[in-house]
Design a protein around this motif. Structure first.
Motif, PDB file in Angstrom:
ATOM      1  N   PRO A 197       0.816  -1.227   0.000  1.00 34.87           N
ATOM      2  CA  PRO A 197       0.000   0.000   0.000  1.00 34.87           C
ATOM      3  C   PRO A 197       0.845   1.271   0.000  1.00 34.87           C
ATOM      4  O   PRO A 197       1.695   1.470   0.867  1.00 34.87           O
ATOM      5  N   ALA A 198       0.597   2.125  -0.968  1.00 31.04           N
ATOM      6  CA  ALA A 198       1.378   3.349  -1.112  1.00 31.04           C
ATOM      7  C   ALA A 198       1.231   4.283   0.087  1.00 31.04           C
ATOM      8  O   ALA A 198       2.179   4.977   0.457  1.00 31.04           O
ATOM      9  N   GLU A 199       0.056   4.284   0.716  1.00 33.70           N
ATOM     10  CA  GLU A 199      -0.184   5.211   1.823  1.00 33.70           C
ATOM     11  C   GLU A 199       0.631   4.872   3.067  1.00 33.70           C
ATOM     12  O   GLU A 199       0.755   5.702   3.974  1.00 33.70           O
ATOM     13  N   LYS A 200       1.218   3.689   3.114  1.00 30.42           N
ATOM     14  CA  LYS A 200       2.049   3.300   4.258  1.00 30.42           C
ATOM     15  C   LYS A 200       3.525   3.616   4.028  1.00 30.42           C
ATOM     16  O   LYS A 200       4.357   3.378   4.896  1.00 30.42           O
ATOM     17  N   MET A 201       3.836   4.167   2.849  1.00 27.15           N
ATOM     18  CA  MET A 201       5.229   4.404   2.480  1.00 27.15           C
ATOM     19  C   MET A 201       5.472   5.882   2.169  1.00 27.15           C
ATOM     20  O   MET A 201       4.538   6.665   2.016  1.00 27.15           O
ATOM     21  N   HIS A 202       6.731   6.243   2.095  1.00 27.36           N
ATOM     22  CA  HIS A 202       7.092   7.554   1.578  1.00 27.36           C
ATOM     23  C   HIS A 202       8.410   7.429   0.831  1.00 27.36           C
ATOM     24  O   HIS A 202       9.154   6.455   1.002  1.00 27.36           O
ATOM     25  N   SER A 203       8.689   8.390  -0.016  1.00 25.89           N
ATOM     26  CA  SER A 203       9.925   8.383  -0.796  1.00 25.89           C
ATOM     27  C   SER A 203      10.560   9.761  -0.751  1.00 25.89           C
ATOM     28  O   SER A 203       9.886  10.762  -0.500  1.00 25.89           O
ATOM     29  N   TRP A 204      11.863   9.816  -1.009  1.00 25.15           N
ATOM     30  CA  TRP A 204      12.580  11.076  -0.991  1.00 25.15           C
ATOM     31  C   TRP A 204      13.811  10.974  -1.882  1.00 25.15           C
ATOM     32  O   TRP A 204      14.388   9.901  -2.036  1.00 25.15           O
ATOM     33  N   PRO A 205      14.197  12.092  -2.515  1.00 24.46           N
ATOM     34  CA  PRO A 205      15.389  12.068  -3.369  1.00 24.46           C
ATOM     35  C   PRO A 205      16.653  11.954  -2.524  1.00 24.46           C
ATOM     36  O   PRO A 205      16.732  12.508  -1.425  1.00 24.46           O
ATOM     37  N   VAL A 206      17.612  11.195  -3.009  1.00 26.69           N
ATOM     38  CA  VAL A 206      18.885  11.023  -2.305  1.00 26.69           C
ATOM     39  C   VAL A 206      20.033  11.371  -3.237  1.00 26.69           C
ATOM     40  O   VAL A 206      19.852  11.566  -4.441  1.00 26.69           O
ATOM     41  N   SER A 207      21.214  11.439  -2.672  1.00 28.03           N
ATOM     42  CA  SER A 207      22.402  11.807  -3.439  1.00 28.03           C
ATOM     43  C   SER A 207      22.736  10.757  -4.491  1.00 28.03           C
ATOM     44  O   SER A 207      22.545   9.555  -4.271  1.00 28.03           O
ATOM     45  N   ASP A 208      23.270  11.202  -5.622  1.00 34.65           N
ATOM     46  CA  ASP A 208      23.674  10.254  -6.645  1.00 34.65           C
ATOM     47  C   ASP A 208      24.909   9.455  -6.234  1.00 34.65           C
ATOM     48  O   ASP A 208      25.351   8.567  -6.960  1.00 34.65           O
ATOM     49  N   ARG A 209      25.449   9.743  -5.052  1.00 36.52           N
ATOM     50  CA  ARG A 209      26.549   8.932  -4.514  1.00 36.52           C
ATOM     51  C   ARG A 209      26.133   7.477  -4.336  1.00 36.52           C
ATOM     52  O   ARG A 209      26.968   6.572  -4.309  1.00 36.52           O
ATOM     53  N   VAL A 210      24.838   7.244  -4.197  1.00 37.02           N
ATOM     54  CA  VAL A 210      24.359   5.877  -4.003  1.00 37.02           C
ATOM     55  C   VAL A 210      24.639   5.015  -5.233  1.00 37.02           C
ATOM     56  O   VAL A 210      24.653   3.783  -5.143  1.00 37.02           O
ATOM     57  N   GLY A 211      24.878   5.640  -6.366  1.00 37.88           N
ATOM     58  CA  GLY A 211      25.166   4.887  -7.572  1.00 37.88           C
ATOM     59  C   GLY A 211      26.514   4.198  -7.567  1.00 37.88           C
ATOM     60  O   GLY A 211      26.756   3.304  -8.384  1.00 37.88           O
ATOM     61  N   ASN A 212      27.386   4.591  -6.647  1.00 35.51           N
ATOM     62  CA  ASN A 212      28.716   3.982  -6.542  1.00 35.51           C
ATOM     63  C   ASN A 212      28.703   2.996  -5.381  1.00 35.51           C
ATOM     64  O   ASN A 212      28.517   3.390  -4.230  1.00 35.51           O
ATOM     65  N   VAL A 213      28.908   1.714  -5.655  1.00 38.18           N
ATOM     66  CA  VAL A 213      28.819   0.693  -4.610  1.00 38.18           C
ATOM     67  C   VAL A 213      29.875   0.870  -3.521  1.00 38.18           C
ATOM     68  O   VAL A 213      29.737   0.315  -2.425  1.00 38.18           O
ATOM     69  N   ARG A 214      30.913   1.632  -3.793  1.00 38.65           N
ATOM     70  CA  ARG A 214      31.951   1.854  -2.769  1.00 38.65           C
ATOM     71  C   ARG A 214      31.480   2.812  -1.686  1.00 38.65           C
ATOM     72  O   ARG A 214      32.067   2.859  -0.602  1.00 38.65           O
ATOM     73  N   ASN A 215      30.434   3.570  -1.961  1.00 40.54           N
ATOM     74  CA  ASN A 215      29.874   4.471  -0.954  1.00 40.54           C
ATOM     75  C   ASN A 215      28.891   3.686  -0.086  1.00 40.54           C
ATOM     76  O   ASN A 215      27.943   3.090  -0.600  1.00 40.54           O
ATOM     77  N   ASN A 216      29.122   3.707   1.211  1.00 42.01           N
ATOM     78  CA  ASN A 216      28.276   2.936   2.115  1.00 42.01           C
ATOM     79  C   ASN A 216      28.253   3.630   3.473  1.00 42.01           C
ATOM     80  O   ASN A 216      28.927   3.226   4.414  1.00 42.01           O
TER      81      ASN A 216
END
Length: 231
Positions: A197-216
């Protein structure tokens, strides 16, 4: 699809959430950028007691009949519409279902031909949750057995469809037991494979750093307005 996720909850929190004794858990640290082929904790029924247990497995399912483990590179996700019939997943769906703990998953929204913007998806109240997963044990000709898993995906809910045309199958806590218990192999719980159910969730923009698997690091989950993206 679901190609990255985050698990920031501690072992103590997850032990309570899934009803497992902390001292019975293998050690694992939080991860903020879980990627395919990495080793992650999943919850499955114990072969001895039938109760939930944590096990560490590699992300990318290798069926028991595979000639080699390379197939795991293309099996990080399994489409819910196909698991009951597709040979890659059919037996695991009947007998080897698991839960994959997470606090968020990442998906990329295509802006134009060269630009994609990452978003995180979590629960409104910030609690952990679980993807519906399947697991397998593969034994090479030489060496130790390899245990692997895949995450099931389905159609997006109204929140996820703004970013992508698929989303992982997320189960409600009251559905965990039914998903894990063997039950009748000829009647697996297909009805649980639907959008959360969509009403139980939320979303937000994050940094494009997440595209690099070395960033954790925890900052990957911090909201990052579009104007601060580094495209």
């Amino acid at each position: 699809m679901c190609g990255r996720f985050a698990r920031r909850s501690t072992q103590e929190v997850l032990a309570d959430w899934f009803g497992v004794e902390p001292e019975d858990m293998p050690f694992f640290a939080p991860t903020y950028n879980a990627a395919p082929q990495s080793t992650q904790p999943v919850v499955r029924p114990s072969a001895d007691t039938g109760k939930p247990e944590f096990a560490l497995m590699r992300w990318g399912l290798v069926p028991f009949w595979a000639k080699d483990a390379k197939v795991g590179y293309s099996t990080i996700n399994a489409r819910a519409e196909e698991v009951a019939a597709k040979p890659l997943y059919r037996e695991a769906f009947k007998k080897r279902r698991c839960l994959v703990p997470a606090d968020a998953f990442y998906e990329w929204q295509r802006i134009d031909a060269k630009t994609k913007r990452p978003f995180a998806f979590g629960m409104q109240r910030g609690e952990p949750y679980a993807f519906a997963g399947l697991w397998e044990r593969w034994k090479p000709k030489e060496g130790e057995a390899l245990e692997t898993f895949t995450i099931l995906t389905t159609d997006p809910n109204k929140l996820a469809e703004q970013v992508h045309n698929r989303m992982p199958v997320i189960l409600d806590p009251q559905e965990y037991s039914r998903w894990l218990e063997p039950g009748d192999p000829s009647r697996p719980p297909v009805d649980l494979l639907r959008p959360y159910p969509a009403e139980k969730m939320h979303s937000w923009p994050v940094s494009d750093r997440v595209g690099n698997v070395r960033n954790n690091d925890l900052e990957l989950l911090t909201e990052c307005p579009p104007e601060k993206q580094l495209f």
